[in-house]
Design a protein around this motif. Sequence first.
Motif: not given
Length: 82
Positions: A28-35
């Motif tokens: 989803q747009l608000d998700k960070t790749f690493t965390e």
Amino acid sequence: MAQSQEEILAGLADIINEETGLEQEAVQLDKTFTEDLDIDSLSMMTIVVNAEEKFGVRIPDEQVKNLQTVRDAVDFIHGAQD
């Protein structure tokens, strides 16, 4: 022809699913790749290469570190299309 941000998000979700096994709905747009998505740097580079091929854009290595969230990547790809 440039793709919409929704199409880019769906395509990116497919690429991430292929690389990591994550469900497309998790991307989803608000998700960070690493965390949030737990994507390591090696997987991220594979995702970048696959995204370049899929969307016909170039994502310079120095840009990759600026792509913290899925929205960052979608916006970059959307802006890089001609």
